[in-house]
Design a protein around this motif. Structure first.
Motif, PDB file in Angstrom:
ATOM      1  N   LYS A 128       0.835  -1.202   0.000  1.00  0.00           N
ATOM      2  CA  LYS A 128       0.000   0.000   0.000  1.00  0.00           C
ATOM      3  C   LYS A 128       0.863   1.242   0.000  1.00  0.00           C
ATOM      4  O   LYS A 128       1.794   1.384   0.806  1.00  0.00           O
ATOM      5  CB  LYS A 128      -0.936   0.010   1.207  1.00  0.00           C
ATOM      6  CG  LYS A 128      -2.014   1.099   1.097  1.00  0.00           C
ATOM      7  CD  LYS A 128      -3.075   0.973   2.178  1.00  0.00           C
ATOM      8  CE  LYS A 128      -4.192   1.989   1.946  1.00  0.00           C
ATOM      9  NZ  LYS A 128      -5.219   1.926   3.009  1.00  0.00           N
TER      10      LYS A 128
ATOM     11  N   GLU B 189      -3.341   3.799  -2.870  1.00  0.00           N
ATOM     12  CA  GLU B 189      -3.177   2.780  -3.895  1.00  0.00           C
ATOM     13  C   GLU B 189      -2.446   1.560  -3.345  1.00  0.00           C
ATOM     14  O   GLU B 189      -1.785   1.634  -2.298  1.00  0.00           O
ATOM     15  CB  GLU B 189      -2.379   3.322  -5.086  1.00  0.00           C
ATOM     16  CG  GLU B 189      -3.044   4.451  -5.847  1.00  0.00           C
ATOM     17  CD  GLU B 189      -2.185   4.915  -7.007  1.00  0.00           C
ATOM     18  OE1 GLU B 189      -2.744   5.147  -8.099  1.00  0.00           O
ATOM     19  OE2 GLU B 189      -0.952   5.048  -6.818  1.00  0.00           O
ATOM     20  N   TYR B 190      -2.573   0.459  -4.066  1.00  0.00           N
ATOM     21  CA  TYR B 190      -1.752  -0.720  -3.834  1.00  0.00           C
ATOM     22  C   TYR B 190      -0.902  -0.943  -5.075  1.00  0.00           C
ATOM     23  O   TYR B 190      -1.382  -0.790  -6.214  1.00  0.00           O
ATOM     24  CB  TYR B 190      -2.619  -1.955  -3.572  1.00  0.00           C
ATOM     25  CG  TYR B 190      -3.162  -2.036  -2.170  1.00  0.00           C
ATOM     26  CD1 TYR B 190      -2.437  -2.661  -1.153  1.00  0.00           C
ATOM     27  CD2 TYR B 190      -4.398  -1.487  -1.856  1.00  0.00           C
ATOM     28  CE1 TYR B 190      -2.938  -2.732   0.139  1.00  0.00           C
ATOM     29  CE2 TYR B 190      -4.914  -1.556  -0.567  1.00  0.00           C
ATOM     30  CZ  TYR B 190      -4.174  -2.186   0.432  1.00  0.00           C
ATOM     31  OH  TYR B 190      -4.667  -2.248   1.721  1.00  0.00           O
TER      32      TYR B 190
ATOM     33  N   THR C 199      -0.118  -9.258   1.042  1.00  0.00           N
ATOM     34  CA  THR C 199      -0.067  -7.917   1.620  1.00  0.00           C
ATOM     35  C   THR C 199       0.729  -7.939   2.923  1.00  0.00           C
ATOM     36  O   THR C 199       1.148  -6.896   3.416  1.00  0.00           O
ATOM     37  CB  THR C 199      -1.486  -7.368   1.873  1.00  0.00           C
ATOM     38  OG1 THR C 199      -2.290  -8.394   2.478  1.00  0.00           O
ATOM     39  CG2 THR C 199      -2.138  -6.944   0.556  1.00  0.00           C
TER      40      THR C 199
ATOM     41  N   ALA D 180      -7.138   1.676  -3.785  1.00  0.00           N
ATOM     42  CA  ALA D 180      -7.478   0.849  -2.623  1.00  0.00           C
ATOM     43  C   ALA D 180      -8.891   0.281  -2.754  1.00  0.00           C
ATOM     44  O   ALA D 180      -9.194  -0.779  -2.201  1.00  0.00           O
ATOM     45  CB  ALA D 180      -7.342   1.665  -1.345  1.00  0.00           C
TER      46      ALA D 180
ATOM     47  N   GLU E   7     -11.321  -2.629   2.989  1.00  0.00           N
ATOM     48  CA  GLU E   7     -10.309  -2.843   4.028  1.00  0.00           C
ATOM     49  C   GLU E   7     -10.649  -4.047   4.908  1.00  0.00           C
ATOM     50  O   GLU E   7      -9.763  -4.689   5.479  1.00  0.00           O
ATOM     51  CB  GLU E   7     -10.156  -1.588   4.883  1.00  0.00           C
ATOM     52  CG  GLU E   7      -9.481  -0.429   4.160  1.00  0.00           C
ATOM     53  CD  GLU E   7      -8.075  -0.783   3.669  1.00  0.00           C
ATOM     54  OE1 GLU E   7      -7.316  -1.424   4.430  1.00  0.00           O
ATOM     55  OE2 GLU E   7      -7.751  -0.433   2.523  1.00  0.00           O
TER      56      GLU E   7
END
Length: 308
Positions: A147, A151-152, A176, A225, A232
């Motif tokens: 992250k 953004e990722y 992640t 994201a 999330e």
């Protein structure tokens, strides 16, 4: 016996049968000879999208047909009887969207469903889990998502990805938090038009050549994201999403296999009627009749197992 379907379900299955026989069957040999899926497959697939076959599992509120798995399996069986490759291309697109349909937010479901209903792109989608050293052992995957702000950034490779060469969007499983093993995997929806995405290889297969099976590369691929499946709340839950998705898909894989078996039975019957020995078709030989009966029995048993 077979499937016990209501009229509206049977109408949909009949539509699939008619589509397969008229739009796919005349080109099966041509499609299977191609080294890579070409324009003919894209044209056929576009018709499938227009008829709603790629949106079978998508709820009506998101633009799909909202069919149950029972009906979907019956449709896939009819398609696979004519060409398992085309049927698998459609099923694999559904596979790529399943994580969102099961675990995504309402906004994600609405947006990404449009890729399969034809409102965005060709209707192709792909499920990207497998890596060269991470097949059944998904925790061994090395594709990562870091992250940065809102953004990722994804980096890594995937292999043996069905529809990888045609997909407009792919569901990618990436680490992640590599320190957590399977609990550190998350799922992301990635449009293939995103800079850094590339197809690096088309597998040269023995059969199923009407679909692509590809290696994909993600090189500093940036996605918002928002593209994290489940928002999330979905962070680190990708492995569970993948396993539940595969569980949901297994019955449909069985339906595809039944379709292939039905085609084998059809071809076998045609052959024994034409093959003549000692002055009569071999279909008159009791031993051959037993073999055909055994084939038909096993096919019906397989179908009934799927119903159960």
């Amino acid at each position: 016996m077979g499937y016990i379907l209501k009229k509206d379900q049977q109408d949909l299955v009949n539509l699939a049968k008619d589509f397969a026989e008229k739009k796919v069957a005349p080109f099966v040999h041509e499609l299977d000879q191609a080294k890579e899926p070409g324009q003919k497959l894209l044209d056929i697939y576009q018709e499938a999208v227009d008829m709603g076959f790629c949106g079978l599992e998508i709820p009506e509120e998101y633009g799909g047909l909202g069919q149950d798995y029972y009906t979907v399996a019956a449709v896939y069986e009819e398609l696979a009887k004519v060409d398992a490759g085309v049927a698998t291309a459609i099923a694999a697109s559904g596979l790529g969207l399943k994580p969102v349909l099961q675990h995504g937010t309402d906004a994600q479901k609405k947006l990404y469903a449009e890729y399969l209903t034809g409102e965005k792109g060709s209707g192709f989608c792909a499920f990207c889990l497998t890596e060269a050293n991470a097949g059944s052992d998904a925790a061994a995957g090395t594709t990562v998502a870091v992250k940065q702000g809102d953004e990722y950034v994804l980096n890594g490779t995937k292999c043996f990805i069905t529809n990888g060469g045609e997909a407009d969007i792919v569901c990618v499983f990436a680490m992640t938090d590599p320190s957590k093993g399977t609990k550190g995997i998350s799922a992301f929806m990635v449009p293939t038009s995103t800079p850094g995405f590339s197809v690096t290889k088309y597998e040269d297969k023995c059969g199923f050549r009407t679909i692509s099976t590809c290696s994909l590369k993600f090189e500093n691929v940036r996605v918002p994201a928002f593209n994290l499946v489940g928002g999330e709340a979905g962070l680190g839950k990708g492995f569970g999403f993948a396993m539940k998705t595969l569980d949901k898909s297994r019955a449909c894989v069985g339906a595809l296999a039944v379709g292939i078996a039905r085609r084998a039975l059809h071809e076998a019957i045609a052959f024994v009627k034409e093959r003549v020995t000692f002055g009569a078709p071999v279909s008159k030989r009791q031993g051959i009749q037993w073999m055909i009966a055994d084939m038909a029995t096993k096919i019906e048993a397989s179908r009934q197992i799927g119903r159960a």
